[in-house]
Write a protein that holds these residues in place. Structure first.
Motif, PDB file in Angstrom:
ATOM      1  N   TYR A 195       2.178  -1.347 -29.863  1.00  0.00           N
ATOM      2  CA  TYR A 195       1.686  -0.285 -30.741  1.00  0.00           C
ATOM      3  C   TYR A 195       0.464   0.375 -30.119  1.00  0.00           C
ATOM      4  O   TYR A 195      -0.179  -0.187 -29.229  1.00  0.00           O
ATOM      5  N   LYS A 196       0.137   1.533 -30.669  1.00  0.00           N
ATOM      6  CA  LYS A 196      -1.080   2.235 -30.229  1.00  0.00           C
ATOM      7  C   LYS A 196      -2.102   2.185 -31.363  1.00  0.00           C
ATOM      8  O   LYS A 196      -1.716   2.201 -32.536  1.00  0.00           O
ATOM      9  N   PRO A 197      -3.388   2.185 -31.027  1.00  0.00           N
ATOM     10  CA  PRO A 197      -4.379   2.358 -32.079  1.00  0.00           C
ATOM     11  C   PRO A 197      -4.288   3.801 -32.584  1.00  0.00           C
ATOM     12  O   PRO A 197      -3.887   4.691 -31.843  1.00  0.00           O
ATOM     13  N   VAL A 198      -4.641   3.997 -33.830  1.00  0.00           N
ATOM     14  CA  VAL A 198      -4.577   5.349 -34.409  1.00  0.00           C
ATOM     15  C   VAL A 198      -5.994   5.746 -34.784  1.00  0.00           C
ATOM     16  O   VAL A 198      -6.539   5.300 -35.799  1.00  0.00           O
ATOM     17  N   PHE A 199      -6.596   6.555 -33.952  1.00  0.00           N
ATOM     18  CA  PHE A 199      -8.010   6.880 -34.116  1.00  0.00           C
ATOM     19  C   PHE A 199      -8.228   7.983 -35.157  1.00  0.00           C
ATOM     20  O   PHE A 199      -9.091   7.896 -36.023  1.00  0.00           O
ATOM     21  N   GLY A 200      -7.422   9.017 -35.064  1.00  0.00           N
ATOM     22  CA  GLY A 200      -7.592  10.178 -35.945  1.00  0.00           C
ATOM     23  C   GLY A 200      -7.353  11.418 -35.125  1.00  0.00           C
ATOM     24  O   GLY A 200      -7.368  11.363 -33.890  1.00  0.00           O
ATOM     25  N   GLU A 201      -7.090  12.533 -35.793  1.00  0.00           N
ATOM     26  CA  GLU A 201      -6.856  13.773 -35.047  1.00  0.00           C
ATOM     27  C   GLU A 201      -7.142  14.979 -35.927  1.00  0.00           C
ATOM     28  O   GLU A 201      -7.227  14.877 -37.148  1.00  0.00           O
ATOM     29  N   GLY A 202      -7.282  16.120 -35.261  1.00  0.00           N
ATOM     30  CA  GLY A 202      -7.522  17.362 -35.985  1.00  0.00           C
ATOM     31  C   GLY A 202      -8.671  18.120 -35.373  1.00  0.00           C
ATOM     32  O   GLY A 202      -9.036  17.893 -34.218  1.00  0.00           O
ATOM     33  N   ASN A 203      -9.242  18.983 -36.172  1.00  0.00           N
ATOM     34  CA  ASN A 203     -10.351  19.816 -35.716  1.00  0.00           C
ATOM     35  C   ASN A 203     -11.652  18.996 -35.711  1.00  0.00           C
ATOM     36  O   ASN A 203     -12.085  18.540 -36.769  1.00  0.00           O
TER      37      ASN A 203
ATOM     38  N   VAL B 267      -8.022  20.702 -40.354  1.00  0.00           N
ATOM     39  CA  VAL B 267      -8.773  19.596 -40.962  1.00  0.00           C
ATOM     40  C   VAL B 267      -8.832  18.434 -39.972  1.00  0.00           C
ATOM     41  O   VAL B 267      -8.259  18.515 -38.889  1.00  0.00           O
ATOM     42  N   TYR B 268      -9.518  17.375 -40.356  1.00  0.00           N
ATOM     43  CA  TYR B 268      -9.496  16.161 -39.528  1.00  0.00           C
ATOM     44  C   TYR B 268      -8.899  15.038 -40.387  1.00  0.00           C
ATOM     45  O   TYR B 268      -9.265  14.893 -41.555  1.00  0.00           O
ATOM     46  N   ILE B 269      -7.998  14.276 -39.806  1.00  0.00           N
ATOM     47  CA  ILE B 269      -7.297  13.219 -40.556  1.00  0.00           C
ATOM     48  C   ILE B 269      -7.491  11.882 -39.838  1.00  0.00           C
ATOM     49  O   ILE B 269      -7.231  11.767 -38.637  1.00  0.00           O
ATOM     50  N   THR B 270      -7.940  10.896 -40.593  1.00  0.00           N
ATOM     51  CA  THR B 270      -8.101   9.571 -40.007  1.00  0.00           C
ATOM     52  C   THR B 270      -7.861   8.504 -41.076  1.00  0.00           C
ATOM     53  O   THR B 270      -7.443   8.812 -42.194  1.00  0.00           O
ATOM     54  N   ASN B 271      -8.078   7.262 -40.710  1.00  0.00           N
ATOM     55  CA  ASN B 271      -7.932   6.121 -41.623  1.00  0.00           C
ATOM     56  C   ASN B 271      -9.164   5.235 -41.492  1.00  0.00           C
ATOM     57  O   ASN B 271      -9.881   5.321 -40.501  1.00  0.00           O
ATOM     58  N   ILE B 272      -9.340   4.337 -42.466  1.00  0.00           N
ATOM     59  CA  ILE B 272     -10.429   3.366 -42.307  1.00  0.00           C
ATOM     60  C   ILE B 272     -10.041   2.405 -41.181  1.00  0.00           C
ATOM     61  O   ILE B 272     -10.784   2.210 -40.231  1.00  0.00           O
ATOM     62  N   VAL B 273      -8.878   1.798 -41.322  1.00  0.00           N
ATOM     63  CA  VAL B 273      -8.411   0.802 -40.355  1.00  0.00           C
ATOM     64  C   VAL B 273      -7.595   1.537 -39.281  1.00  0.00           C
ATOM     65  O   VAL B 273      -6.748   2.368 -39.601  1.00  0.00           O
ATOM     66  N   LYS B 274      -7.879   1.249 -38.031  1.00  0.00           N
ATOM     67  CA  LYS B 274      -7.295   2.045 -36.944  1.00  0.00           C
ATOM     68  C   LYS B 274      -6.069   1.398 -36.294  1.00  0.00           C
ATOM     69  O   LYS B 274      -5.498   1.972 -35.368  1.00  0.00           O
ATOM     70  N   ASP B 275      -5.701   0.188 -36.727  1.00  0.00           N
ATOM     71  CA  ASP B 275      -4.486  -0.449 -36.214  1.00  0.00           C
ATOM     72  C   ASP B 275      -3.590  -0.821 -37.388  1.00  0.00           C
ATOM     73  O   ASP B 275      -4.070  -1.065 -38.504  1.00  0.00           O
ATOM     74  N   ARG B 276      -2.293  -0.898 -37.119  1.00  0.00           N
ATOM     75  CA  ARG B 276      -1.336  -1.186 -38.190  1.00  0.00           C
ATOM     76  C   ARG B 276      -1.436  -2.630 -38.667  1.00  0.00           C
ATOM     77  O   ARG B 276      -1.295  -3.553 -37.866  1.00  0.00           O
ATOM     78  N   PRO B 277      -1.644  -2.868 -39.955  1.00  0.00           N
ATOM     79  CA  PRO B 277      -1.546  -4.241 -40.472  1.00  0.00           C
ATOM     80  C   PRO B 277      -0.073  -4.654 -40.538  1.00  0.00           C
ATOM     81  O   PRO B 277       0.785  -3.822 -40.869  1.00  0.00           O
TER      82      PRO B 277
END
Ligand code: URA
Length: 205
Positions: A39-47, A92-102
């Protein structure tokens, strides 16, 4: 204008540096699971200079496979909600608190929230949004605690669509808790609330 593009560039650079740190965060309780599953970490993306920042809970399978937030079913619904208020993901900018999939998309553990929280705080400080929209109860509770808001302990059903105000080092920020887009798949009745709350969000931007 020159300043604007300069600041977007600088913010983008700082966000990329932060994202790199997550790639090698082998102290995370989710690191081994990430590596075992490729898997990849999911940092966030957008403007990087967005006025509106969305914060979700944690990546699901599609997100961890692609390294992008909200690209599965909940993400498609989020896209349509954005489009209902004339916004695109790039605005917009979209992210999560937790950056890896539980594993199995279970709720995030406190230790997982704790290890990724400093990254989220840095993202907020780099982007300096005017509006933070929290998606679901985990992100809502986290932001309420972070800014020591009086709504601590309130359920998402009581405070969704409510505009809260805080003052940060970089200025005033409006916070609006929203139901998590995936919650609508379990309870269709929530769609009307989330759609109305997005229109409230539009008035803030
Ligand atoms: N749910 C989340 O909270 N975040 C995602 O990125 C996808 C689904």
């Amino acid at each position: 204008m020159v300043n604007d593009s300069k600041s977007i560039k600088t913010k983008g650079k700082r966000l990329n540096q932060l994202a790199q740190q997550i790639t090698t965060l082998d102290t995370s309780p989710l690191y081994v699971y990430r590596m075992e599953n490729k898997y990849k970490p999911v940092f966030g993306e957008g403007n990087p200079d967005a006025d509106i920042m969305f914060i979700g809970e944690a990546p699901g399978a599609k997100e961890a496979e692609t390294g992008r937030p909200f690209v599965g079913r909940a993400g498609q619904y989020l896209d349509s909600l954005l489009s209902s208020i004339d916004l695109k993901r790039e605005d917009v900018y979209i992210t999560n608190i937790v950056k890896d999939r539980p594993p199995s998309n279970r709720n995030p553990h406190t230790a997982e929230i704790d290890i990724y929280a400093p990254f989220l705080c840095k993202q907020i400080n780099i982007i300096q949004p005017k509006v933070i929209a929290t998606l679901g109860r985990f992100a809502t509770a986290f932001i309420i605690d972070l800014f020591r808001l009086p709504q601590a302990g309130k359920k998402i059903g009581e405070i969704h669509g409510m505009i809260m105000h805080t003052t940060t080092d970089f200025g005033k920020v409006n916070i609006i808790p929203l139901y998590h887009p995936a919650s609508v798949f379990y309870n269709r009745n929530l769609a009307a609330f989330i759609e109305k709350d997005f229109h409230t969000l539009k008035l803030l931007s």
